[in-house]
Design an enzyme around this catalytic site. Structure first.
Site, PDB file in Angstrom:
ATOM      1  N   HIS A 157       0.864  -1.178   0.000  1.00 47.55           N
ATOM      2  CA  HIS A 157       0.000   0.000   0.000  1.00 47.55           C
ATOM      3  C   HIS A 157       0.901   1.230   0.000  1.00 47.55           C
ATOM      4  O   HIS A 157       1.508   1.570   1.012  1.00 47.55           O
ATOM      5  CB  HIS A 157      -0.902  -0.006   1.228  1.00 47.55           C
ATOM      6  CG  HIS A 157      -1.813   1.176   1.297  1.00 47.55           C
ATOM      7  ND1 HIS A 157      -2.741   1.469   0.309  1.00 47.55           N
ATOM      8  CD2 HIS A 157      -1.922   2.170   2.218  1.00 47.55           C
ATOM      9  CE1 HIS A 157      -3.387   2.574   0.633  1.00 47.55           C
ATOM     10  NE2 HIS A 157      -2.905   3.019   1.785  1.00 47.55           N
ATOM     11  N   LYS A 189       0.048  10.158   0.863  1.00 47.82           N
ATOM     12  CA  LYS A 189       0.932   9.550  -0.137  1.00 47.82           C
ATOM     13  C   LYS A 189       0.486   9.895  -1.560  1.00 47.82           C
ATOM     14  O   LYS A 189       1.285  10.322  -2.390  1.00 47.82           O
ATOM     15  CB  LYS A 189       0.969   8.028   0.053  1.00 47.82           C
ATOM     16  CG  LYS A 189       1.519   7.578   1.398  1.00 47.82           C
ATOM     17  CD  LYS A 189       1.597   6.081   1.496  1.00 47.82           C
ATOM     18  CE  LYS A 189       0.234   5.404   1.442  1.00 47.82           C
ATOM     19  NZ  LYS A 189      -0.636   5.769   2.585  1.00 47.82           N
ATOM     20  N   ASP A 236      -1.471   3.693  -4.657  1.00 48.74           N
ATOM     21  CA  ASP A 236      -2.318   2.922  -3.761  1.00 48.74           C
ATOM     22  C   ASP A 236      -1.847   1.477  -3.626  1.00 48.74           C
ATOM     23  O   ASP A 236      -1.442   1.067  -2.551  1.00 48.74           O
ATOM     24  CB  ASP A 236      -3.776   2.966  -4.219  1.00 48.74           C
ATOM     25  CG  ASP A 236      -4.707   2.403  -3.156  1.00 48.74           C
ATOM     26  OD1 ASP A 236      -4.434   2.639  -1.966  1.00 48.74           O
ATOM     27  OD2 ASP A 236      -5.678   1.719  -3.510  1.00 48.74           O
ATOM     28  N   ARG A 243      15.848  15.240  11.473  1.00 47.57           N
ATOM     29  CA  ARG A 243      15.530  16.237  10.460  1.00 47.57           C
ATOM     30  C   ARG A 243      16.607  16.351   9.390  1.00 47.57           C
ATOM     31  O   ARG A 243      16.350  16.843   8.300  1.00 47.57           O
ATOM     32  CB  ARG A 243      15.335  17.605  11.123  1.00 47.57           C
ATOM     33  CG  ARG A 243      14.278  17.588  12.226  1.00 47.57           C
ATOM     34  CD  ARG A 243      14.077  18.955  12.821  1.00 47.57           C
ATOM     35  NE  ARG A 243      13.161  18.922  13.949  1.00 47.57           N
ATOM     36  CZ  ARG A 243      12.753  20.004  14.593  1.00 47.57           C
ATOM     37  NH1 ARG A 243      13.183  21.187  14.237  1.00 47.57           N
ATOM     38  NH2 ARG A 243      11.913  19.888  15.614  1.00 47.57           N
TER      39      ARG A 243
END
Length: 209
Positions: free
Chosen positions: A41, A62, A80, A139
């Site tokens: 997915h 996404k 997807d 980060r």
């Protein structure tokens, strides 16, 4: 031979190709059809020539990030449901699916952005995982993390998601950074080295590459 094969119900195939060419084609065909595969997915895009698999929890953005990248001139491979196949011990390839954007439904990316906006298949070079924001997130990308898929290890970058943050731009930066690392240059490490050197009052280290 034909009579014996017919009597035993065995199919006989013929080809005008020489044995060497036929064996080469059949071997490639069988390797492709029998390759280990799995369905994930996520989304698969090509950014700056880098095949990027975008993962993350459902609803984190996404598909929206993939569509944003396509609008920036990059190419969509799958959305997807991404079918990934291991075509060699070190190479994974992903295939396309329909693009569904929450709130918009299924849209035709090729019709909206042109034929150059999509690819049928792409090798996976990098995994980007979209995560919820936390204060202890890395980060600068200094931690080299790997993502193992079908027994193949791929570089992994985690990007914390917060409202107003351009995820597409960060994915583009991750793609460029991966290209630099493949050439032996670690941008995040050089950035921290320059900051540390400036804090100590010494000369700034020279950039490499």
């Amino acid at each position: 031979l034909l009579a014996a094969a017919e009597a035993r119900g065995i199919p006989v195939l013929t080809t005008p190709l020489e044995s060497t060419a036929l064996i080469k084609l059949l071997s490639a065909f069988l390797e492709e059809r029998l390759a280990p595969e799995t369905t994930l997915h996520g989304d698969l895009v090509e950014v700056q020539g880098v095949g990027i698999l975008i993962l993350g929890r459902s609803g984190i953005g996404k598909s929206e990030s993939a569509l944003d990248l396509v609008s920036h001139g990059h190419r969509l491979v799958a959305d997807d449901a991404v079918l990934v196949r291991r075509i060699s011990p070190t190479v994974l390839r992903g295939r396309a699916a329909a693009l569904e954007i929450r709130g918009l439904g299924v849209i035709d990316v090729e019709a909206l952005f042109g034929t150059l906006a999509t690819l049928d298949e792409r090798q996976l070079d990098l995994v980007v995982e979209l995560t919820d924001w936390s204060d202890d997130a890395d980060r600068l990308g200094l931690v080299d993390t790997m993502y193992t898929l079908l027994e193949v290890s791929l570089p992994l970058v985690r990007i914390p998601v917060v409202p107003g943050r351009s995820i597409a731009m960060l994915i583009e930066a991750a793609a460029r950074d991966r290209q630099l690392r493949d050439r032996g240059r670690h941008s995040a490490a050089e950035f921290v080295a320059r900051i540390d050197q400036a804090a100590r009052g010494g000369p700034r280290p020279r950039r490499t590459g």
